[in-house]
Each structure stands twice: as structure tokens, then as C-alpha cells.
Scaffold this active site. Structure first.
Site, PDB file in Angstrom:
ATOM      1  N   LYS A 195       0.755  -0.970   0.070  1.00  0.00           N
ATOM      2  CA  LYS A 195      -0.079   0.009   0.079  1.00  0.00           C
ATOM      3  C   LYS A 195       0.743   1.189  -0.364  1.00  0.00           C
ATOM      4  O   LYS A 195       1.501   1.312   1.067  1.00  0.00           O
ATOM      5  CB  LYS A 195      -1.089  -0.059   0.848  1.00  0.00           C
ATOM      6  CG  LYS A 195      -1.868   1.347   1.380  1.00  0.00           C
ATOM      7  CD  LYS A 195      -2.953   1.314   2.337  1.00  0.00           C
ATOM      8  CE  LYS A 195      -3.790   2.243   2.610  1.00  0.00           C
ATOM      9  NZ  LYS A 195      -5.062   2.966   3.408  1.00  0.00           N
ATOM     10  N   LYS A 248      -2.393  -1.529  -3.901  1.00  0.00           N
ATOM     11  CA  LYS A 248      -2.763  -0.250  -3.448  1.00  0.00           C
ATOM     12  C   LYS A 248      -1.997   0.913  -3.796  1.00  0.00           C
ATOM     13  O   LYS A 248      -1.153   0.803  -3.293  1.00  0.00           O
ATOM     14  CB  LYS A 248      -4.099  -0.782  -2.689  1.00  0.00           C
ATOM     15  CG  LYS A 248      -4.939   0.893  -2.650  1.00  0.00           C
ATOM     16  CD  LYS A 248      -5.696   0.407  -0.847  1.00  0.00           C
ATOM     17  CE  LYS A 248      -6.387   2.257  -0.874  1.00  0.00           C
ATOM     18  NZ  LYS A 248      -6.444   2.241   0.481  1.00  0.00           N
TER      19      LYS A 248
END
Ligand code: PBG
Length: 324
Positions: A195, A248
Site C-alpha cells: 500500500k 493499492k
């Protein structure tokens, strides 16, 4: 003699027969924002994400009912609490907003696969994903028991899977232990493993009212320039017991999706985040590109890169328009 690639493109049937990657509704997870409010029928459109809103519990249920009718199989829940505090206590309250939403959705739609985002940032007054020292440092180890409490409270409410998005080190192990010790050995964890500290979360922070009140998230989310570090993060999460690993954002990080797909043998998820959604919406709204084609192309690209599952705000639209 030269290569005649066009031979396999001569008709629609043939093109379809040799298509390498497909997108199916079963691959898609729809994120929702649910607000703690006494206002029945509350719906607050998110201006930076046209077509997305915050919903009260009853509105969420009605919205999900339509999506389920259209074929929705899974959703991801984010909560916006009525009040925030430094410890983010609304995140692990037995009757917190996400816990209520999970109970309600699972009761009405028992087969809908409900995933919850496990984090503190929507619930802390400072907007960070962990506990903060007086000098403003985000504490890692002190945050872990709270994240475990969040996950456990979601699962006790009936969540089918938990998805920690906080980026504290060791949180997958802490959550796995808490679930195992409390009778939830078979409850899967989808870790936001790779992330990045991304500008593409901008619209989400309006949606979830979770912008950090000071500083940024760069001491816990990853530097967008790094790739090998992503492999280390994913390895750590797999070692700690993550069942699904996630990248992500998705579009700007397709290389990481491919790296994870090639390196690990667990399912890989990718999150097409708020900014990716809003960019397509904005361009389409101006007539600059065809929305449907752009949406499907962006998602097939994420699948082609190697993602098994995709979290995308376009899920509902795709279902309602029967695009797949
Ligand atoms: C919470 C969280 C964020 C997103 C998912 N979970 C925001 C952030 O890390 O700042 C972003 C989702 C999106 O942009 O659609 N930590």
C-alpha cells in the site's frame, strides 16, 4: 514472410475465442461508506466521487439490495462514526457503525460476502491509522492490540473477511492470533500488503472524512518509487498468515501486481482507488472519453497484470448496466 498478427483479429468470434484474460462479476468487490446517523434515509453524495455516497444504515441496505439483485457477490465496508477520539474507539465498539452495518447486511443477505476495512483513521480525531504520541509520532506496537480488537469486533458481528489497511508492521500476525484465540480459525484475512502513500486516495479522504490532521502517512505507507520493498511487505504478510495479498492503488502499480502474482501462490487483489475512479468519471463527464470502455479497459488491465480480485467503485455500475 512476416508475422501476421491480424489473422487472429479478423472476426469478433475469433477475437473472443483467443482472448487471454476475462473479467467476471465474481472478481469484483464493491466498497461502501456507511455513516452513523439518526437520520433515516440519509444519503450524502461525495462530490469528488460522482455516483458514490455516504449512506445511513437503512439507505445502505436499500442500495445493496439493488446491487445484489443485479448480481453483487461481495462488498467492502468503511464506517464514518458520529464522533472521533484519539484512540479511535469507534472502530472497535461492539455497536460501532461498521459492526451494525455488518449485522444488518448479513441478516438480510446471508450469502453476500461482507469484507470490512480494518483501520483507525476514520475513527481517530487526528486522522492517523495508529495511536499517536504527544510529539505526533505514529506508534506501531501499541496500535496492534487495537487493530486486533477492530478485526475481532467485525468478525463477531458477522464479517466474512477482514482487510487491514493501516500498514502497521505485525498487524496481520496480531489479527490472526486474536481471531484464532477466539474461535475464528477459519476466518480469512485480506491484507493491504503493498500500500503506497498515494495522492490517488484524495477523494476517499473526503468520502471517509479521514484526512490526517497533521503530517502525512509516509512513515507507514510505502514510497511510490519502491518495488522490492513491496515484495518484502507481501512476504511478511504471507508469513504472518495473510490469505489474500493486495496491491493499492492498482493502475499506477501494475508492475507490483505482476510481481506478486509471479512470486506468491496466494490470491492477489488490487484496489482501484478513489482517485482512479474519479479520474475516469471526470474525463467521461467532460466527454473526453467513453466511460464504459475506459472502465472495462482499466479493469481488464488490472486482471491482465495478475489480479484475481479487484476492489472497484465501478462494480455497481457494471452490474446495473449488465456489462459483463
Ligand atoms: C484507510 C484506507 C484508505 C483507503 C482505503 N483504506 C485511505 C488512506 O490510506 O488514506 C483508500 C481507498 C481509496 O482511495 O479508494 N487507511
Amino acid at each position: 514472410m512476416f508475422f501476421r498478427g491480424r489473422r487472429l483479429r479478423t472476426s469478433a468470434v475469433l477475437r473472443d475465442m483467443v482472448q487471454e484474460t476475462r473479467l467476471a462479476t465474481q472478481n469484483l468487490i464493491m466498497p461502501y461508506f456507511v455513516t452513523e446517523t439518526d437520520d433515516p434515509g440519509f444519503e450524502k453524495p461525495i462530490s469528488s466521487m460522482p455516483g458514490q455516497s455516504q449512506y445511513s444504515l437503512d439507505k445502505l441496505e436499500a442500495r445493496v439490495a439493488q446491487a445484489v439483485d443485479a448480481g453483487l457477490t461481495s462488498c467492502l465496508l468503511f464506517g464514518i462514526p458520529a464522533s472521533k477520539d484519539p484512540a479511535g474507539s469507534g472502530a472497535y465498539a461492539e455497536n460501532g457503525i461498521v459492526q451494525q452495518a455488518v449485522r444488518r447486511l448479513k441478516q438480510r443477505f446471508p450469502t453476500l460476502f461482507v469484507v470490512t476495512d480494518v483501520c483507525l483513521c476514520e475513527y481517530t480525531s487526528h486522522g492517523h491509522c495508529g495511536l499517536v504520541t504527544p510529539s505526533g509520532r505514529v506508534q506501531n506496537d501499541a496500535t496492534l492490540p487495537l487493530l486486533a480488537d477492530v478485526a475481532l469486533s467485525h468478525v463477531r458481528a458477522g464479517a466474512d473477511m477482514v482487510a487491514p489497511s493501516d500498514m502497521m508492521d505485525g498487524r496481520v500476525a496480531a489479527i490472526r492470533d486474536a481471531l484464532d484465540d477466539n474461535g475464528f480459525k477459519e476466518l480469512p484475512i485480506m491484507a493491504y500488503s503493498v500500500k503506497y502513500a498515494s495522492s490517488f486516495y484524495g477523494p476517499f479522504r473526503e468520502a471517509a472524512e479521514s484526512a490526517p490532521q497533521f503530517g502525512d502517512r509516509k512513515t507507514y505507507q510505502m514510497n511510490p518509487a519502491n518495488r522490492l520493498e513491496g515484495l518484502r511487505e507481501a512476504q511478511a504478510d504471507v508469513d504472518e498468515g495473510a490469505d489474500i495479498i493486495m496491491v493499492k492503488p492498482a493502475g499506477p502499480y501494475l508492475d507490483l501486481i505482476r510481481d506478486l502474482r509471479n512470486t506468491f501462490d496466494v490470491p492477489v487483489a488490487a484496489y482501484q482507488v478513489s482517485g482512479e475512479y474519479s479520474m475516469i468519471k471526470a474525463a467521461a463527464g467532460n466527454g473526453w472519453l467513453d466511460e464504459t470502455q475506459a472502465v472495462l479497459e482499466s479493469l481488464i488491465g488490472i486482471r491482465r497484470a495478475g489480479a484475481d480480485l479487484i476492489l472497484t467503485y465501478f462494480t455497481e455500475d457494471i452490474l446495473h448496466k449488465r456489462l459483463l
